[in-house]
Design a protein around this motif. Structure first.
Motif, PDB file in Angstrom:
ATOM      1  N   LEU A  34       0.833  -1.205   0.000  1.00 33.29           N
ATOM      2  CA  LEU A  34       0.000   0.000   0.000  1.00 33.29           C
ATOM      3  C   LEU A  34       0.868   1.255   0.000  1.00 33.29           C
ATOM      4  CD1 LEU A  34      -2.874   1.240   0.241  1.00 33.29           C
ATOM      5  CD2 LEU A  34      -2.549   1.165   2.732  1.00 33.29           C
ATOM      6  N   ILE A  35       1.898   1.265   0.848  1.00 36.40           N
ATOM      7  CA  ILE A  35       2.809   2.414   0.885  1.00 36.40           C
ATOM      8  C   ILE A  35       3.494   2.605  -0.467  1.00 36.40           C
ATOM      9  CG2 ILE A  35       5.022   3.205   1.814  1.00 36.40           C
ATOM     10  CD1 ILE A  35       4.155   2.292   4.527  1.00 36.40           C
ATOM     11  N   ASP A  41       1.198   7.748  -9.504  1.00 38.17           N
ATOM     12  CA  ASP A  41      -0.037   8.472  -9.789  1.00 38.17           C
ATOM     13  C   ASP A  41      -0.752   7.976 -11.046  1.00 38.17           C
ATOM     14  OD1 ASP A  41       0.288  10.059  -7.570  1.00 38.17           O
ATOM     15  OD2 ASP A  41       1.301  11.675  -8.655  1.00 38.17           O
ATOM     16  N   THR A  42      -0.163   7.004 -11.737  1.00 37.53           N
ATOM     17  CA  THR A  42      -0.798   6.523 -12.962  1.00 37.53           C
ATOM     18  C   THR A  42      -1.804   5.419 -12.651  1.00 37.53           C
ATOM     19  OG1 THR A  42       0.847   4.803 -13.412  1.00 37.53           O
ATOM     20  CG2 THR A  42       1.306   7.033 -14.241  1.00 37.53           C
ATOM     21  N   SER A  43      -2.838   5.362 -13.465  1.00 38.21           N
ATOM     22  CA  SER A  43      -3.867   4.340 -13.291  1.00 38.21           C
ATOM     23  C   SER A  43      -3.288   2.938 -13.425  1.00 38.21           C
ATOM     24  CB  SER A  43      -4.985   4.541 -14.318  1.00 38.21           C
ATOM     25  OG  SER A  43      -5.939   3.515 -14.230  1.00 38.21           O
ATOM     26  N   GLN A  47      -3.456   0.062 -10.556  1.00 34.22           N
ATOM     27  CA  GLN A  47      -4.099  -1.221 -10.824  1.00 34.22           C
ATOM     28  C   GLN A  47      -3.150  -2.377 -10.540  1.00 34.22           C
ATOM     29  OE1 GLN A  47      -7.196  -1.964 -11.713  1.00 34.22           O
ATOM     30  NE2 GLN A  47      -7.992   0.104 -12.059  1.00 34.22           N
ATOM     31  N   GLU A  48      -1.891  -2.187 -10.896  1.00 35.66           N
ATOM     32  CA  GLU A  48      -0.887  -3.233 -10.661  1.00 35.66           C
ATOM     33  C   GLU A  48      -0.743  -3.529  -9.172  1.00 35.66           C
ATOM     34  OE1 GLU A  48       3.972  -3.611 -10.924  1.00 35.66           O
ATOM     35  OE2 GLU A  48       2.930  -2.343 -12.398  1.00 35.66           O
ATOM     36  N   LYS A 103      -8.363  -0.775  -3.388  1.00 29.87           N
ATOM     37  CA  LYS A 103      -9.401  -0.895  -4.422  1.00 29.87           C
ATOM     38  C   LYS A 103      -9.970   0.475  -4.766  1.00 29.87           C
ATOM     39  CE  LYS A 103     -13.731  -3.370  -5.334  1.00 29.87           C
ATOM     40  NZ  LYS A 103     -14.688  -4.349  -4.778  1.00 29.87           N
ATOM     41  N   ARG A 104     -10.205   1.290  -3.757  1.00 32.96           N
ATOM     42  CA  ARG A 104     -10.735   2.628  -4.000  1.00 32.96           C
ATOM     43  C   ARG A 104      -9.736   3.502  -4.755  1.00 32.96           C
ATOM     44  NH1 ARG A 104     -13.726   0.559  -0.220  1.00 32.96           N
ATOM     45  NH2 ARG A 104     -15.768   1.433   0.367  1.00 32.96           N
ATOM     46  N   ILE A 105      -8.457   3.370  -4.406  1.00 35.14           N
ATOM     47  CA  ILE A 105      -7.430   4.136  -5.124  1.00 35.14           C
ATOM     48  C   ILE A 105      -7.407   3.728  -6.599  1.00 35.14           C
ATOM     49  CG2 ILE A 105      -4.942   4.533  -5.345  1.00 35.14           C
ATOM     50  CD1 ILE A 105      -4.780   4.204  -2.275  1.00 35.14           C
ATOM     51  N   ALA A 106      -7.477   2.416  -6.844  1.00 39.90           N
ATOM     52  CA  ALA A 106      -7.418   1.921  -8.221  1.00 39.90           C
ATOM     53  C   ALA A 106      -8.656   2.320  -9.024  1.00 39.90           C
ATOM     54  CB  ALA A 106      -7.268   0.400  -8.210  1.00 39.90           C
ATOM     55  N   ILE A 107      -9.832   2.248  -8.406  1.00 37.34           N
ATOM     56  CA  ILE A 107     -11.074   2.538  -9.123  1.00 37.34           C
ATOM     57  C   ILE A 107     -11.279   4.043  -9.310  1.00 37.34           C
ATOM     58  CG2 ILE A 107     -13.600   2.419  -8.991  1.00 37.34           C
ATOM     59  CD1 ILE A 107     -13.286  -0.310  -7.662  1.00 37.34           C
ATOM     60  N   TYR A 108     -11.078   4.805  -8.233  1.00 32.33           N
ATOM     61  CA  TYR A 108     -11.337   6.251  -8.296  1.00 32.33           C
ATOM     62  C   TYR A 108     -10.217   6.999  -9.013  1.00 32.33           C
ATOM     63  CZ  TYR A 108     -14.844   5.242  -4.676  1.00 32.33           C
ATOM     64  OH  TYR A 108     -15.901   4.747  -3.967  1.00 32.33           O
ATOM     65  N   ASN A 109      -8.988   6.471  -8.918  1.00 31.12           N
ATOM     66  CA  ASN A 109      -7.835   7.085  -9.573  1.00 31.12           C
ATOM     67  C   ASN A 109      -7.780   8.591  -9.322  1.00 31.12           C
ATOM     68  OD1 ASN A 109      -5.481   6.975 -11.130  1.00 31.12           O
ATOM     69  ND2 ASN A 109      -6.584   7.534 -13.002  1.00 31.12           N
TER      70      ASN A 109
END
Length: 215
Positions: A34-35, A41-43, A47-48, A103-109
């Protein structure tokens, strides 16, 4: 704990301690991912890292289920089945919360992850480290409880620090963010990070109860 005469002469299964240790190491792995994810900052990168954390979450679920399966097959446990069950569940809940935040970071970007978000992730990683250390002390807590107590206290202090960071950030967010979409994205991510810190503190509270009962 089973205090019957029979239980005093039947050796208790110690296999739960390494299982709980493995479960705590999965939490730490997810926290470190997570850290690392917050440095990108890229989608695509988000996702990775989400996929990696999702895999850790899956392993955590499998390990938790293994603990539950062993509880059903073991005659004499080192402490109450309910306490082992609840402790395994609470440790896995931390991984689940990390997964939910990722998941929220990946989806909301969002445009970027704030310094406050990164600070909360650091607190989560520190909490995961403390949980690992606590699992190292669990088997001997009946003879030596001071270190375990110290780790529980530190988990609580981290949760208090996380609350302060969260509350200050939310006030600033509503005062300064003019993009309503970004505001919603950021608010949900920060809330999930704060809930993750709460989940780590809950592990400490369960450990305190175990200390009182068995140490």
């Amino acid at each position: 704990m089973n205090n019957s005469l029979l239980s005093r002469f039947i050796p208790k299964e110690s296999k739960f301690f390494p299982l709980l240790k493995q479960l705590s190491q999965i939490v730490l792995q997810a926290a470190e991912l997570l850290i690392d994810s917050m440095e990108h900052d890229t989608s695509e990168k988000r996702q990775e890292y989400y996929r990696k954390i999702k895999e850790a979450e899956r392993k955590g679920d499998q390990m938790t289920q293994l603990v539950f399966d062993e509880l059903g097959k073991t005659f004499i446990t080192p402490f109450d089945r309910e306490d082992i069950h609840d402790l395994a569940s609470s440790i896995d809940d931390v991984t689940d919360r990390i997964h939910s935040a990722s998941k929220r970071i990946a989806i909301y970007n969002p445009r970027t992850i704030s310094d406050s978000g990164k600070k909360l992730a650091m607190f989560i990683q520190q909490g995961a480290t403390l949980i690992c250390k606590a699992m190292d002390e669990l088997e001997t807590c009946s003879k030596k409880k001071s270190k375990l107590q110290e780790y529980c206290q530190q988990l609580h202090e981290l949760e208090n620090c996380a609350d302060e960071v969260y509350e200050l950030f939310i006030m600033q967010l509503f005062n300064e963010e003019t993009d309503s979409v970004e505001l919603i994205k950021t608010k949900e991510i920060i809330q999930e990070l704060e809930k993750t810190s709460d989940a780590a503190d809950h592990v400490g509270k369960l450990l305190k109860n175990i200390i009182v009962k068995y140490a």
